[in-house]
Design a protein around this motif. Sequence first.
Motif, short mmCIF file in Angstrom:
data_model
loop_
_atom_site.label_atom_id
_atom_site.label_comp_id
_atom_site.label_asym_id
_atom_site.label_seq_id
_atom_site.Cartn_x
_atom_site.Cartn_y
_atom_site.Cartn_z
N SER A 99 -3.57 -4.81 -0.03
CA SER A 99 -2.54 -4.99 -0.98
C SER A 99 -2.46 -3.97 -1.93
O SER A 99 -1.26 -3.37 -2.24
CB SER A 99 -2.69 -6.39 -1.42
OG SER A 99 -2.68 -7.45 -0.50
N CYS A 103 0.44 -0.95 -2.61
CA CYS A 103 1.05 -0.96 -3.74
C CYS A 103 1.02 0.47 -4.39
O CYS A 103 1.97 0.86 -4.79
CB CYS A 103 0.75 -1.98 -4.62
SG CYS A 103 1.18 -3.79 -4.10
N SER A 104 -0.06 0.89 -4.38
CA SER A 104 -0.66 2.31 -4.90
C SER A 104 0.20 3.54 -4.12
O SER A 104 0.56 4.33 -4.91
CB SER A 104 -2.11 2.32 -5.19
OG SER A 104 -2.63 2.56 -3.82
N GLY A 106 3.04 3.31 -2.50
CA GLY A 106 4.41 2.97 -2.85
C GLY A 106 4.40 3.52 -4.12
O GLY A 106 5.85 4.19 -4.52
N TYR A 107 3.64 3.08 -5.18
CA TYR A 107 4.01 3.82 -6.49
C TYR A 107 4.07 4.86 -6.83
O TYR A 107 4.58 5.63 -7.31
CB TYR A 107 2.97 2.75 -7.55
CG TYR A 107 2.93 3.27 -8.83
CD1 TYR A 107 4.03 2.84 -9.95
CD2 TYR A 107 1.80 4.13 -9.29
CE1 TYR A 107 4.05 3.29 -11.18
CE2 TYR A 107 1.99 4.42 -10.70
CZ TYR A 107 2.81 4.18 -11.53
OH TYR A 107 3.21 4.73 -12.85
#
Length: 400
Positions: A99, A103-104, A106-107
């Motif tokens: 997860s 997320c990282s 995409g960020y």
Amino acid sequence: MESPHYAQFVTQINQRIPLIMTTPLPVLKGLSDLYPLLIIIDNILSTLLWTTDDSPLIFVNMMMVCLSIRYLFIPNNLIITETCVQHMLLDYLGLLCTSFLMCSTGYYLHTVIMETRNSEPPTVDDIVILLENVEHKLHVIKKEALNLFVINNYRVLFQWLTLATFIQVLIFKFHLLPYINDTKSYLIVAFITVSIFHTRTIQGLLQILWRLQYLRIVYFWWRGPHDKFYSIKNLAPLAYFNMIISNQSYITVKLTIQNTEELIKIETLRNRLIELYEQEENIPQMTEISTPSLTFNIMKICVKENQRKWQNGAWTEKTLSYERSNFTIVSPFGTVFNSDNPLNYETNVPPNWIKLDEMWNKSPWTYGDGNWQVIGSKDSTECFTRTRSWSFRIFQRKPK
């Protein structure tokens, strides 16, 4: 009165036209749109090559990817009764790492794109510098890949496929590595191996292992004659002369007879032929002349002398078993052969050929590293090999 001479210690810098003035507008717009992608590619390559300033972060990301691989590759037959606290903890950490990485990632992508859009557009020089960085890192990866896998024909491809199959059999059938018992463990080990290959520790270890003589012998035995410094065939002086004569790999010159000394005194004849030979190398075409002349063939023999430095720091003629011998020679077809001592060529001159040079001309030594890569003309602690050329010329009057 002559003007005084001044030493030019300052190099004149020519004014260069800015790239923005010479680059078309559509190309500028296309490069500007690709700038975020180039930044992302450059950071990925920097991570693979361990060239970033934050090396601990690379290690943390590598461990997180390993836990994610372990979590994503769930076994087909999951037995609840065989699960333990350790497996549950690793699965939970794998879920968190998966997860967090998603997320990282995409960020990071979103941040790079938004910052490049909201900031000032990059100049052409910025884009060119970034492209040069990406090109350099790709060149490093390409060079290392070619050093490991040099495949230039079907025979070498078959060798590597056979070796890969043999390693798979040892791992999965004979359990060469006991902790690799499924595809999941194999992928994790493969990912770790690829990830840490460019670390300073692994690169230093590889350099130490490469200094082991038996390891290098086995490696070059595997690569065989496809290595650039591999030579095993011998060529005798007489065979070399016959090869040159049959292939007519010599220079033909015409000597204009100015006086009888050019035909009577051998030293005068040699000097005139050497002068004609040097002119003929620059201008291969022969011109017809009406004055009396004689035609001569001049053959140049060039032998390479190879030496290696050993533990005591002394240069000796001893080379490794897979390398070329102390003396090598190149045939007219470009094939490299092990050769005799150059002095043996003087005693095996073909009939009707006469020495043009009194002695062998030796070039200065060229020093290289352990792989015969040229470093320079001076010896240093990094130099372990050196090479120089022996050249000698003979001549004959061309038969009519």
